[in-house]
Design an enzyme around this catalytic site. Structure first.
Site, PDB file in Angstrom:
ATOM      1  N   LYS A   1     -52.600 114.878  54.341  1.00  0.00           N
ATOM      2  CA  LYS A   1     -53.493 114.643  55.491  1.00  0.00           C
ATOM      3  C   LYS A   1     -52.824 114.892  56.837  1.00  0.00           C
ATOM      4  O   LYS A   1     -53.484 115.206  57.825  1.00  0.00           O
ATOM      5  CB  LYS A   1     -54.020 113.214  55.437  1.00  0.00           C
ATOM      6  CG  LYS A   1     -55.074 112.953  54.372  1.00  0.00           C
ATOM      7  CD  LYS A   1     -56.417 113.538  54.766  1.00  0.00           C
ATOM      8  CE  LYS A   1     -57.524 113.068  53.839  1.00  0.00           C
ATOM      9  NZ  LYS A   1     -58.845 113.567  54.265  1.00  0.00           N
TER      10      LYS A   1
ATOM     11  N   SER B   1     -52.099 115.353  45.607  1.00  0.00           N
ATOM     12  CA  SER B   1     -52.450 115.283  47.028  1.00  0.00           C
ATOM     13  C   SER B   1     -51.924 114.057  47.760  1.00  0.00           C
ATOM     14  O   SER B   1     -51.882 114.054  48.992  1.00  0.00           O
ATOM     15  CB  SER B   1     -53.971 115.366  47.195  1.00  0.00           C
ATOM     16  OG  SER B   1     -54.608 114.329  46.474  1.00  0.00           O
TER      17      SER B   1
END
Length: 419
Positions: free
Chosen positions: A64, A318
């Site tokens: 992110k 992720s």
């Protein structure tokens, strides 16, 4: 499952390859190139080479930071002076907070009331003002939007913005550098920021180079808005069910993300809670990697036979931000899902020696006892009966069945507890 047939058309709705290349120069100021690890175990499962792209080892614990920093770096001096606001259950919050600190921008982050304490503490440690609001992320997003309207702070969306998509797309370029022969990339999907960025980057680069790369998206079955939306031809809101993969629990696709995914992603599949827990356990045991539930979705799809073998395959991990208490529960769940943990309720006569006999039977089949509860007060018990709840470690499906059969052969009513 939804399939997109026209996966080679360019340009896509999102950022062009030149914009993603430019974003890479910006993002490289703070994001570190993360390791690409080979997995012999997953290679054997898939029947093709499997590489793990370890964004769980990225700064702030997830990818992110890429999109957040790229977006914040594009703000004008006037916008920076107004500050930024974001809403997130964890990873986007930490990405925005960290990026804002590095750029000298004041950040206010809205997080759900039940957010994991480590994520809350990390976000605040990066210098952001943290506001707890809403029981689910959608409510938290609305609270952040209201704050932006009232104060003038710039709202930083978690996925639905070209600058965010371009920032996440830098991960795709990194994958191509580290695994130039990649043929398939498997990516978790929430709102769609990561997969739309990576798909944009790798599909446009592949088109330029005259080759093809498959991109497969993975959603948690309890929060799978993309299969429904792709079938309907437009972003469609769904009612989500609680999932351990809270990082990808989004009820409606982003508008820009949907357009990119519709054109650039070849397939979207779903995985169950058991699939995700099993994947986390495999990553912990086989790869020595701590990965949060959402971050394990790509590996879950491989283990659940949702990905077909096609040359070198990259699974993106992720994120790695997980509450240790949740990790403890997930490990137990993963062991049960892998038939390596068995909980039984056994009715037996209330007389001396029965507990010792049960222990002897279990020892005879090499089952390791983890926990025992012996009670005379269970529902449905006769006065002359007791109930024994016993939890044991097993070596897999065959050994699990052997334990059950040994008890039943000895005359005990052994009932498997699936809860």
């Amino acid at each position: 499952m939804a399939t997109v047939t026209d996966s080679t058309r360019t340009p896509f709705a999102g950022p062009g390859l030149d914009e993603i290349e430019a974003a890479r120069a910006i993002v490289s100021r703070i994001a570190q190139p993360t390791p690409m690890e080979s997995s012999r175990y997953l290679t054997d499962v898939l029947g093709a080479p499997v590489l793990l792209k370890c964004e769980n080892l990225q700064r702030t614990g997830s990818y992110k930071i890429r999109g957040a920093y790229n977006r914040l770096s594009k703000l004008t001096a006037e916008e920076r002076a107004r500050g930024v606001v974001a809403a997130s259950a964890g990873n986007h919050a930490q990405g925005v907070a960290f990026a804002a600190r590095e750029l000298g921008i004041h950040a206010t982050i809205f997080m759900p009331v039940g957010v994991a304490i480590p994520k809350f503490q990390a976000t605040r440690a990066y210098g952001a003002d943290v506001v707890l609001s809403g029981s689910i992320v959608d409510e938290t997003l609305r609270a952040a939007a209201d704050f932006a309207a009232e104060t003038g702070a710039v709202l930083i969306p978690p996925f639905d913005h070209p600058d965010v998509v371009a920032g996440q797309g830098t991960l795709g370029l990194e994958i191509l550098d580290e695994a130039p022969d990649v043929e398939t990339i498997v990516i978790p999907i929430g709102g769609g920021g990561l997969i739309s960025g990576v798909a944009s980057a790798v599909k446009q680069r592949a088109h330029r180079d005259g080759r093809t790369i498959r991109v497969i998206g993975v959603q948690a079955a309890n929060a799978a808005a993309y299969p429904v939306s792709l079938a309907a031809g437009e972003p469609t809101e769904i009612s989500t069910v609680p999932t351990i993969a809270d990082g990808i629990a989004v009820s409606k696709p982003g508008l820009l993300n949907f357009e990119i995914i519709r054109d650039a992603v070849d397939e979207v599949v779903t995985v169950t809670e058991d699939d995700i827990a099993r994947a986390m356990l495999v990553l912990l045991e086989r790869a020595k990697l701590v990965v949060e539930p959402a971050g394990a979705a790509a590996v879950a799809a491989i283990l659940a036979d949702k990905v077909s073998a096609s040359g070198t395959t990259v699974a993106i991990l992720s994120g790695g931000n997980i509450d240790p208490l949740l990790m403890q529960r997930v490990i137990s769940h993963g062991l049960a899902a892998s038939d390596r943990y068995l909980k039984l309720s056994i009715m037996m006569p209330d007389r001396p020696g029965q507990l010792a006999r049960i222990a002897e039977i279990l020892a005879g089949v090499n089952a390791n006892v983890v926990e025992v509860l012996h009670t005379r007060h269970g529902r449905g018990l006769q006065i002359s009966q007791v109930e024994l709840d016993v939890s044991v470690e097993t070596r897999g499906t065959e050994h699990r069945q052997q334990v059950i059969e040994a008890l039943r052969t000895a005359g005990y009513d052994a009932v498997v507890d699936y809860e």
